[in-house]
Design a protein around this motif. Structure first.
Motif, mmCIF file in Angstrom:
data_model
loop_
_atom_site.group_PDB
_atom_site.id
_atom_site.type_symbol
_atom_site.label_atom_id
_atom_site.label_comp_id
_atom_site.label_asym_id
_atom_site.label_seq_id
_atom_site.Cartn_x
_atom_site.Cartn_y
_atom_site.Cartn_z
ATOM 1 N N ASN A 83 0.821 -1.216 0.000
ATOM 2 C CA ASN A 83 0.000 0.000 0.000
ATOM 3 C C ASN A 83 0.855 1.266 0.000
ATOM 4 O OD1 ASN A 83 -2.397 -1.401 -0.058
ATOM 5 N ND2 ASN A 83 -2.710 -1.339 2.154
ATOM 6 N N TYR A 86 2.124 1.716 -3.469
ATOM 7 C CA TYR A 86 0.987 2.136 -4.300
ATOM 8 C C TYR A 86 0.684 3.618 -4.084
ATOM 9 C CZ TYR A 86 -3.850 2.218 -6.048
ATOM 10 O OH TYR A 86 -5.004 2.528 -6.720
ATOM 11 N N ARG A 108 -6.516 -0.765 -10.828
ATOM 12 C CA ARG A 108 -5.937 -0.459 -9.511
ATOM 13 C C ARG A 108 -5.533 -1.740 -8.776
ATOM 14 N NH1 ARG A 108 -7.609 4.978 -6.925
ATOM 15 N NH2 ARG A 108 -7.989 6.251 -8.747
ATOM 16 N N LYS A 112 -1.594 -3.170 -7.883
ATOM 17 C CA LYS A 112 -1.163 -3.567 -6.543
ATOM 18 C C LYS A 112 -0.568 -4.978 -6.572
ATOM 19 C CE LYS A 112 -3.818 -0.866 -3.196
ATOM 20 N NZ LYS A 112 -4.713 -0.930 -2.027
#
Length: 216
Positions: A83, A86, A108, A112
């Motif tokens: 995260n 990202y 998206r 990831k």
């Protein structure tokens, strides 16, 4: 004799049921997925085409790589690590983040997953192969830190030459990026793009040229 006959009847009934079930599954597998004027596309023909597509083969290979790495080393890469990486990309591209994902063929969630695969690959390499001092020194010679450059991406050589001519005449780089660049993820930000040497989405020639630039 009656027992034998009953057994034969039971076997025959089972075989019939299996054939009926197979036929049922076969029909289900050949359902229509799309129609057009004069015909239709069935599931079986669509799946056959998908299997032959290089894109599908790449997708399958990526799925296998990700799942194998995640199974073996998943506990070594936290969700927070993924995260954070990202969010770093998201902050870098700002309102152009979705355009960046689209240009590189990501959603998206798949982006990831790609980031997680990269982290898992690093863990796997460290666990599977010890790095010697000589290898570290050799890698250090070609190592490049994160750099930020401005670029203008064109679709043809004539436009590129015109941009070079305009820059030589003193026109503003950011203005030309906005009017002439086809990179929708960076054109409104003066063409600015940041990357590290392990970036896989940029052409190696572009990265080499960027590293040779002097600050400013």
């Amino acid at each position: 004799m009656k027992k034998k006959m009953r057994l034969k009847v039971l076997l025959a009934s089972t075989a019939t049921a299996f054939l009926l079930l197979s036929g049922c599954q076969s029909n289900q597998a050949d359902q229509t997925v799309a129609t057009y004027s004069g015909g239709k596309v069935t599931e079986s023909s669509f799946y056959k085409e998908l299997k032959q597509s290089p894109t599908t083969k790449t997708m399958l290979a990526n799925m296998l790589i990700y799942r194998a790495l995640n199974h073996a080393y998943g506990k070594s890469v936290s969700t927070k690590t993924v995260n954070d990486a990202y969010d770093s990309y998201k902050q870098q591209y700002g309102e152009n983040f979705d355009a960046f994902l689209s240009q590189n063929g990501f959603s998206r969630s798949s982006f990831k997953e790609s980031l997680r695969t990269n982290f898992l690959s690093e863990v796997a390499l460290k666990k599977l192969k010890r790095i010697s001092e000589s290898q570290l020194k050799a890698a250090w010679k070609t190592y490049q830190p994160k750099v930020t450059v401005q670029h203008i991406l064109t679709s043809d050589e004539d436009t590129a030459k015109q941009v070079i001519s305009d820059l030589a005449a003193g026109k503003d780089f950011a203005t030309l990026a906005k009017t002439d660049s086809i990179d929708t993820a960076t054109k409104d930000n003066g063409g600015k793009i940041s990357f590290e040497s392990n970036n896989k989405t940029l052409d190696a020639t572009f990265k080499d040229a960027a590293y040779k630039l002097k600050n400013g």
